[in-house]
Design a protein around this motif. Sequence first.
Motif, mmCIF file in Angstrom:
data_model
loop_
_atom_site.group_PDB
_atom_site.id
_atom_site.type_symbol
_atom_site.label_atom_id
_atom_site.label_comp_id
_atom_site.label_asym_id
_atom_site.label_seq_id
_atom_site.Cartn_x
_atom_site.Cartn_y
_atom_site.Cartn_z
ATOM 1 N N MET A 1 -1.036 4.445 0.509
ATOM 2 C CA MET A 1 -2.329 5.012 0.160
ATOM 3 C C MET A 1 -3.268 4.838 1.347
ATOM 4 O O MET A 1 -3.327 3.768 1.939
ATOM 5 N N ASN A 2 -3.978 5.886 1.684
ATOM 6 C CA ASN A 2 -4.936 5.849 2.787
ATOM 7 C C ASN A 2 -6.335 5.577 2.253
ATOM 8 O O ASN A 2 -6.856 6.349 1.470
ATOM 9 N N PHE A 3 -6.921 4.471 2.687
ATOM 10 C CA PHE A 3 -8.279 4.112 2.282
ATOM 11 C C PHE A 3 -9.212 4.419 3.446
ATOM 12 O O PHE A 3 -9.248 3.681 4.426
ATOM 13 N N HIS A 4 -9.909 5.546 3.360
ATOM 14 C CA HIS A 4 -10.786 5.969 4.451
ATOM 15 C C HIS A 4 -12.259 5.796 4.150
ATOM 16 O O HIS A 4 -13.037 5.465 5.017
ATOM 17 N N THR A 5 -12.643 6.051 2.918
ATOM 18 C CA THR A 5 -14.060 6.058 2.583
ATOM 19 C C THR A 5 -14.472 4.765 1.912
ATOM 20 O O THR A 5 -13.795 4.272 1.013
ATOM 21 N N ILE A 29 -15.298 10.188 -5.998
ATOM 22 C CA ILE A 29 -13.861 10.469 -5.960
ATOM 23 C C ILE A 29 -13.611 11.964 -5.811
ATOM 24 O O ILE A 29 -12.790 12.390 -4.993
ATOM 25 N N ASP A 30 -14.296 12.783 -6.605
ATOM 26 C CA ASP A 30 -14.093 14.229 -6.540
ATOM 27 C C ASP A 30 -14.428 14.755 -5.148
ATOM 28 O O ASP A 30 -13.707 15.584 -4.594
ATOM 29 N N GLU A 31 -15.513 14.259 -4.575
ATOM 30 C CA GLU A 31 -15.893 14.694 -3.231
ATOM 31 C C GLU A 31 -14.857 14.251 -2.196
ATOM 32 O O GLU A 31 -14.431 15.044 -1.352
ATOM 33 N N GLU A 32 -14.446 12.997 -2.244
ATOM 34 C CA GLU A 32 -13.457 12.487 -1.292
ATOM 35 C C GLU A 32 -12.127 13.223 -1.432
ATOM 36 O O GLU A 32 -11.493 13.578 -0.446
ATOM 37 N N ALA A 33 -11.694 13.454 -2.671
ATOM 38 C CA ALA A 33 -10.435 14.161 -2.904
ATOM 39 C C ALA A 33 -10.520 15.605 -2.424
ATOM 40 O O ALA A 33 -9.559 16.129 -1.844
ATOM 41 N N ALA A 34 -11.657 16.257 -2.624
ATOM 42 C CA ALA A 34 -11.827 17.630 -2.138
ATOM 43 C C ALA A 34 -11.752 17.666 -0.614
ATOM 44 O O ALA A 34 -11.088 18.541 -0.034
ATOM 45 N N ILE A 35 -12.388 16.729 0.048
ATOM 46 C CA ILE A 35 -12.331 16.673 1.516
ATOM 47 C C ILE A 35 -10.890 16.448 1.974
ATOM 48 O O ILE A 35 -10.417 17.100 2.907
ATOM 49 N N TYR A 36 -10.186 15.546 1.299
ATOM 50 C CA TYR A 36 -8.788 15.288 1.639
ATOM 51 C C TYR A 36 -7.971 16.579 1.488
ATOM 52 O O TYR A 36 -7.172 16.931 2.365
ATOM 53 N N ALA A 37 -8.155 17.301 0.375
ATOM 54 C CA ALA A 37 -7.427 18.551 0.137
ATOM 55 C C ALA A 37 -7.777 19.595 1.190
ATOM 56 O O ALA A 37 -6.893 20.301 1.691
ATOM 57 N N GLY A 69 -9.083 5.283 -2.037
ATOM 58 C CA GLY A 69 -7.797 5.647 -1.448
ATOM 59 C C GLY A 69 -7.259 6.899 -2.087
ATOM 60 O O GLY A 69 -7.268 7.037 -3.307
ATOM 61 N N ILE A 70 -6.815 7.817 -1.251
ATOM 62 C CA ILE A 70 -6.281 9.097 -1.715
ATOM 63 C C ILE A 70 -4.964 9.349 -0.990
ATOM 64 O O ILE A 70 -4.864 9.122 0.218
ATOM 65 N N THR A 81 -1.464 18.135 -5.180
ATOM 66 C CA THR A 81 -1.700 17.080 -6.163
ATOM 67 C C THR A 81 -1.892 15.769 -5.425
ATOM 68 O O THR A 81 -1.121 15.438 -4.521
ATOM 69 N N LEU A 82 -2.925 15.049 -5.817
ATOM 70 C CA LEU A 82 -3.275 13.788 -5.182
ATOM 71 C C LEU A 82 -3.274 12.671 -6.216
ATOM 72 O O LEU A 82 -3.369 12.931 -7.411
ATOM 73 N N CYS A 83 -3.200 11.431 -5.743
ATOM 74 C CA CYS A 83 -3.463 10.274 -6.602
ATOM 75 C C CYS A 83 -4.561 9.463 -5.928
ATOM 76 O O CYS A 83 -4.819 9.625 -4.728
ATOM 77 N N CYS A 84 -5.218 8.614 -6.703
ATOM 78 C CA CYS A 84 -6.384 7.897 -6.196
ATOM 79 C C CYS A 84 -6.406 6.472 -6.720
ATOM 80 O O CYS A 84 -6.049 6.224 -7.869
ATOM 81 N N GLU A 85 -6.832 5.580 -5.862
ATOM 82 C CA GLU A 85 -7.146 4.219 -6.282
ATOM 83 C C GLU A 85 -8.467 3.837 -5.637
ATOM 84 O O GLU A 85 -8.719 4.169 -4.480
ATOM 85 N N VAL A 86 -9.308 3.171 -6.406
ATOM 86 C CA VAL A 86 -10.553 2.616 -5.882
ATOM 87 C C VAL A 86 -10.435 1.111 -6.022
ATOM 88 O O VAL A 86 -10.023 0.620 -7.070
ATOM 89 N N ARG A 87 -10.777 0.402 -4.961
ATOM 90 C CA ARG A 87 -10.679 -1.054 -5.008
ATOM 91 C C ARG A 87 -11.859 -1.696 -4.300
ATOM 92 O O ARG A 87 -12.550 -1.053 -3.508
#
Length: 138
Positions: A1-5, A29-37, A69-70, A81-87
């Motif tokens: 998992m890549n943790f960038h933001t 999360i939606d914003e970060e995932a959209a940028i990743y996509a 992380g996305i 399709t993405l997966c996400c974790e916030v920590r």
Amino acid sequence: MNFHTRKWVKPEDLNPNGSLFGGSLLKWIDEEAAIYAIVQLENSRVVTKYISQIDFVSSAKQGDIIELGITATHFGRTSITLCCEVRNKITRKSILTIDKLVFVNMDRDGNPIPHGKTKIKYIEEQFEKEDDNDPRKN
């Protein structure tokens, strides 16, 4: 998992209980995932199609630093399709997980279009490609 933001939990991000408001976190999360996509599909026209069950594992409080992380898990013909974790950045304790976020690649008219991608593109690969095309490097 890549943790960038990373985000710093501030007073305006809190719910009445003094912990991080889920709506604020989901927006991030939606914003970060959209940028990743967008980066993966190389198209600024992507839309959120689906978000699976959201599992709030623990909370965050004011002053915490969290990281999002996305990772891409599947490339469809017109979707990713993405997966996400916030920590918690400091403790590494998981705050939230989402198994599936699906984004669709769109054309100028808002119609789904094939993207032709089949694997994750890492930023290092993009820089190598740009360096190969730089006449000063040859």
